[in-house]
Write a protein that holds these residues in place. Sequence first.
Motif, PDB file in Angstrom:
ATOM      1  N   LEU A 334      10.171   5.966  23.471  1.00 25.08           N
ATOM      2  CA  LEU A 334      11.222   5.020  23.108  1.00 25.08           C
ATOM      3  C   LEU A 334      10.650   3.799  22.402  1.00 25.08           C
ATOM      4  N   GLU A 335       9.464   3.384  22.792  1.00 25.22           N
ATOM      5  CA  GLU A 335       8.864   2.207  22.175  1.00 25.22           C
ATOM      6  C   GLU A 335       7.356   2.281  22.340  1.00 25.22           C
ATOM      7  N   LYS A 336       6.631   1.952  21.290  1.00 24.47           N
ATOM      8  CA  LYS A 336       5.168   1.941  21.359  1.00 24.47           C
ATOM      9  C   LYS A 336       4.644   1.181  20.153  1.00 24.47           C
ATOM     10  N   GLU A 337       3.742   0.258  20.381  1.00 22.54           N
ATOM     11  CA  GLU A 337       3.113  -0.498  19.301  1.00 22.54           C
ATOM     12  C   GLU A 337       1.666  -0.046  19.150  1.00 22.54           C
ATOM     13  N   PRO A 338       1.177   0.059  17.910  1.00 23.48           N
ATOM     14  CA  PRO A 338      -0.230   0.431  17.709  1.00 23.48           C
ATOM     15  C   PRO A 338      -1.168  -0.563  18.375  1.00 23.48           C
ATOM     16  N   GLU A 339      -2.227  -0.049  18.949  1.00 20.07           N
ATOM     17  CA  GLU A 339      -3.234  -0.898  19.563  1.00 20.07           C
ATOM     18  C   GLU A 339      -4.585  -0.227  19.410  1.00 20.07           C
ATOM     19  N   GLY A 340      -5.635  -0.948  19.733  1.00 22.02           N
ATOM     20  CA  GLY A 340      -6.979  -0.384  19.661  1.00 22.02           C
ATOM     21  C   GLY A 340      -7.323   0.113  18.275  1.00 22.02           C
ATOM     22  N   MET A 341      -7.906   1.288  18.202  1.00 22.87           N
ATOM     23  CA  MET A 341      -8.345   1.850  16.921  1.00 22.87           C
ATOM     24  C   MET A 341      -7.176   2.074  15.976  1.00 22.87           C
ATOM     25  N   ASP A 342      -6.043   2.555  16.497  1.00 21.45           N
ATOM     26  CA  ASP A 342      -4.875   2.783  15.648  1.00 21.45           C
ATOM     27  C   ASP A 342      -4.468   1.502  14.935  1.00 21.45           C
ATOM     28  N   TYR A 343      -4.432   0.413  15.679  1.00 21.47           N
ATOM     29  CA  TYR A 343      -4.061  -0.881  15.108  1.00 21.47           C
ATOM     30  C   TYR A 343      -5.089  -1.335  14.067  1.00 21.47           C
ATOM     31  N   ASP A 344      -6.365  -1.201  14.397  1.00 25.21           N
ATOM     32  CA  ASP A 344      -7.431  -1.682  13.507  1.00 25.21           C
ATOM     33  C   ASP A 344      -7.466  -0.894  12.196  1.00 25.21           C
ATOM     34  N   MET A 345      -7.310   0.422  12.281  1.00 29.16           N
ATOM     35  CA  MET A 345      -7.331   1.237  11.058  1.00 29.16           C
ATOM     36  C   MET A 345      -6.158   0.860  10.150  1.00 29.16           C
ATOM     37  N   ARG A 346      -4.976   0.751  10.737  1.00 29.71           N
ATOM     38  CA  ARG A 346      -3.804   0.378   9.949  1.00 29.71           C
ATOM     39  C   ARG A 346      -3.990  -1.008   9.333  1.00 29.71           C
ATOM     40  N   LYS A 347      -4.476  -1.958  10.105  1.00 29.18           N
ATOM     41  CA  LYS A 347      -4.639  -3.337   9.643  1.00 29.18           C
ATOM     42  C   LYS A 347      -5.543  -3.399   8.413  1.00 29.18           C
ATOM     43  N   ILE A 348      -6.631  -2.675   8.452  1.00 32.86           N
ATOM     44  CA  ILE A 348      -7.558  -2.671   7.314  1.00 32.86           C
ATOM     45  C   ILE A 348      -6.872  -2.111   6.070  1.00 32.86           C
ATOM     46  N   GLU A 349      -6.143  -1.024   6.230  1.00 32.47           N
ATOM     47  CA  GLU A 349      -5.490  -0.393   5.077  1.00 32.47           C
ATOM     48  C   GLU A 349      -4.428  -1.307   4.473  1.00 32.47           C
ATOM     49  N   VAL A 350      -3.642  -1.955   5.327  1.00 28.33           N
ATOM     50  CA  VAL A 350      -2.617  -2.876   4.831  1.00 28.33           C
ATOM     51  C   VAL A 350      -3.255  -4.067   4.131  1.00 28.33           C
ATOM     52  N   GLU A 351      -4.301  -4.630   4.715  1.00 31.95           N
ATOM     53  CA  GLU A 351      -4.964  -5.796   4.131  1.00 31.95           C
ATOM     54  C   GLU A 351      -5.556  -5.487   2.769  1.00 31.95           C
ATOM     55  N   GLU A 352      -6.136  -4.313   2.618  1.00 32.78           N
ATOM     56  CA  GLU A 352      -6.757  -3.973   1.332  1.00 32.78           C
ATOM     57  C   GLU A 352      -5.721  -3.750   0.234  1.00 32.78           C
ATOM     58  N   VAL A 353      -4.585  -3.193   0.591  1.00 32.21           N
ATOM     59  CA  VAL A 353      -3.525  -3.039  -0.410  1.00 32.21           C
ATOM     60  C   VAL A 353      -2.991  -4.408  -0.823  1.00 32.21           C
ATOM     61  N   GLU A 354      -2.792  -5.292   0.154  1.00 31.75           N
ATOM     62  CA  GLU A 354      -2.298  -6.633  -0.155  1.00 31.75           C
ATOM     63  C   GLU A 354      -3.289  -7.400  -1.025  1.00 31.75           C
ATOM     64  N   ALA A 355      -4.572  -7.244  -0.735  1.00 28.49           N
ATOM     65  CA  ALA A 355      -5.599  -7.921  -1.538  1.00 28.49           C
ATOM     66  C   ALA A 355      -5.612  -7.382  -2.962  1.00 28.49           C
ATOM     67  N   ALA A 356      -5.501  -6.069  -3.100  1.00 26.76           N
ATOM     68  CA  ALA A 356      -5.488  -5.469  -4.431  1.00 26.76           C
ATOM     69  C   ALA A 356      -4.248  -5.896  -5.202  1.00 26.76           C
ATOM     70  N   ARG A 357      -3.117  -5.995  -4.513  1.00 25.40           N
ATOM     71  CA  ARG A 357      -1.873  -6.413  -5.171  1.00 25.40           C
ATOM     72  C   ARG A 357      -2.007  -7.840  -5.702  1.00 25.40           C
ATOM     73  N   ALA A 358      -2.708  -8.683  -4.962  1.00 21.88           N
ATOM     74  CA  ALA A 358      -2.885 -10.067  -5.390  1.00 21.88           C
ATOM     75  C   ALA A 358      -3.862 -10.175  -6.558  1.00 21.88           C
ATOM     76  N   ASN A 359      -4.806  -9.236  -6.632  1.00 19.88           N
ATOM     77  CA  ASN A 359      -5.862  -9.323  -7.642  1.00 19.88           C
ATOM     78  C   ASN A 359      -5.517  -8.663  -8.969  1.00 19.88           C
ATOM     79  N   TYR A 360      -4.567  -7.725  -8.942  1.00 19.47           N
ATOM     80  CA  TYR A 360      -4.291  -6.950 -10.140  1.00 19.47           C
ATOM     81  C   TYR A 360      -2.847  -7.130 -10.595  1.00 19.47           C
ATOM     82  N   ASN A 361      -2.573  -6.704 -11.797  1.00 22.46           N
ATOM     83  CA  ASN A 361      -1.258  -6.829 -12.421  1.00 22.46           C
ATOM     84  C   ASN A 361      -0.259  -5.946 -11.680  1.00 22.46           C
ATOM     85  N   ALA A 362       0.550  -6.553 -10.809  1.00 22.09           N
ATOM     86  CA  ALA A 362       1.478  -5.775  -9.985  1.00 22.09           C
ATOM     87  C   ALA A 362       2.557  -5.104 -10.814  1.00 22.09           C
TER      88      ALA A 362
END
Length: 438
Positions: A334-362
């Motif tokens: 019914l409800e579950k939030e990512p934590e531990g490795m799941d959270y860390d892997m997702r966080k890295i992927e989201v951060e890198e996309v956001e960084a690339a979006r800021a650096n390149y012609n969106a």
Amino acid sequence: MKMGSTNPLFKGQSLSFPKKLFPFALYALLPLALLRLYLYPLRLPPPPPDSHLLQSTITSSSHSSSSESEEEKPNETPPCDYFNGKWIRDTRGPLYNGTTCGTIKEGQNCIRHGRPDTSYLYWRWKPAHCNLPRFEPISFLQLLNHKHVAFVGDSMARNQLESLLCMLSTVSTPNLVYRNGEDNKFRKWHFASHNVTISVYWSPFLVKGVEKSSTGPDHNKLYLDLVDETWAKDLNQIDLIVLSIGHWFLHPAVYHEGDSVLGCHYCPGLNHTEIGFYEVLRKALRTTLKGIVERRSLDNRDDGIKVTVTTFSPAHFEGEWDKFGACPKTEPLLEKEPEGMDYDMRKIEVEEVEAARANYNARKFGLEVLDVTKLALMRPDGHPGAYMYPFPFADGVKERVQNDCVHWCLPGPIDTWNEIFLQMIRNWNNDHPGEVIG
């Protein structure tokens, strides 16, 4: 008659006198009420559904009320967040089944392999503040008319690709025009009805890598500053690329950058510094996104390329992977939030996309995240488990049975990935009217 005076018919008595007659009137009306109930009985509410469905109904009703309120104030309607919500019952089931779609990898064909329960097929994802439309194969093909979509990465990329092919094949036949490599790791299909090409490239690190083997070193080698040319060489032919990595970074590996060794992950006896895999994943994704943008910039095409990163899809092993019951659940959480490795892997992927979006012609390079981590985490019931093999218990329950609690049954929860993917494509198209994806 003045207010407060007594009625001459009841001289000397108060107006409250009729109250004395009230019990007699009530007794007189009671038989009439019973006769009414006998002739026209009240309809009782239906029996309550199971707890998950009851929660879904409550959520749906709440959403309906809020939607009406939002419609009255359209300026206050928040943008749809497809990645936060709940799984609710859906009696319609999937668009396809395991016997009619010829592109499913055997290990994910849970229906054909005899999985006895089918309840995992009857759930759909309900975002918290909006609705996720059911997948429309014709719309997908029309939006991608004359385009090439490539899924690049590990076996999760293949899993998502095969889900998409199965849903599209309900309206148009995909023709396999190319295949190569062990286990068909490189394949390409063409939909002649709309001149749409869909391909898959095996590249579990996205950067250049040498996979471990039974005849060589028992660890992978990664070159973090070089993209993998098995897919990068075809970038000028691709309009939309879907990247998916994660699970292979958990394996033993030695990491190279330039002419030096950065370190390793789980490499006893090799005299390298243990550095884990989180920052390695970050470097690999950064190199990949930078490489895509730089190569397509040199192409001098006005239409650019759209890039989607599918976030880490959690596994659901319970206990040892090779024992019976490794992922035995038969309903979503019914409800579950990512934590531990799941959270860390997702966080890295989201951060890198956001960084690339800021650096390149969106505008020229559409960079987006297909954030499936939470909605995947809530579906421990959607994996093949022991049914990665046909009828694993036909001869009785064995002591040790290999389970797949990483990949997803087809049909199954991963079909939702592509429902959201279609909405992302629509949003791209709506942001630039008159322009089809690419």
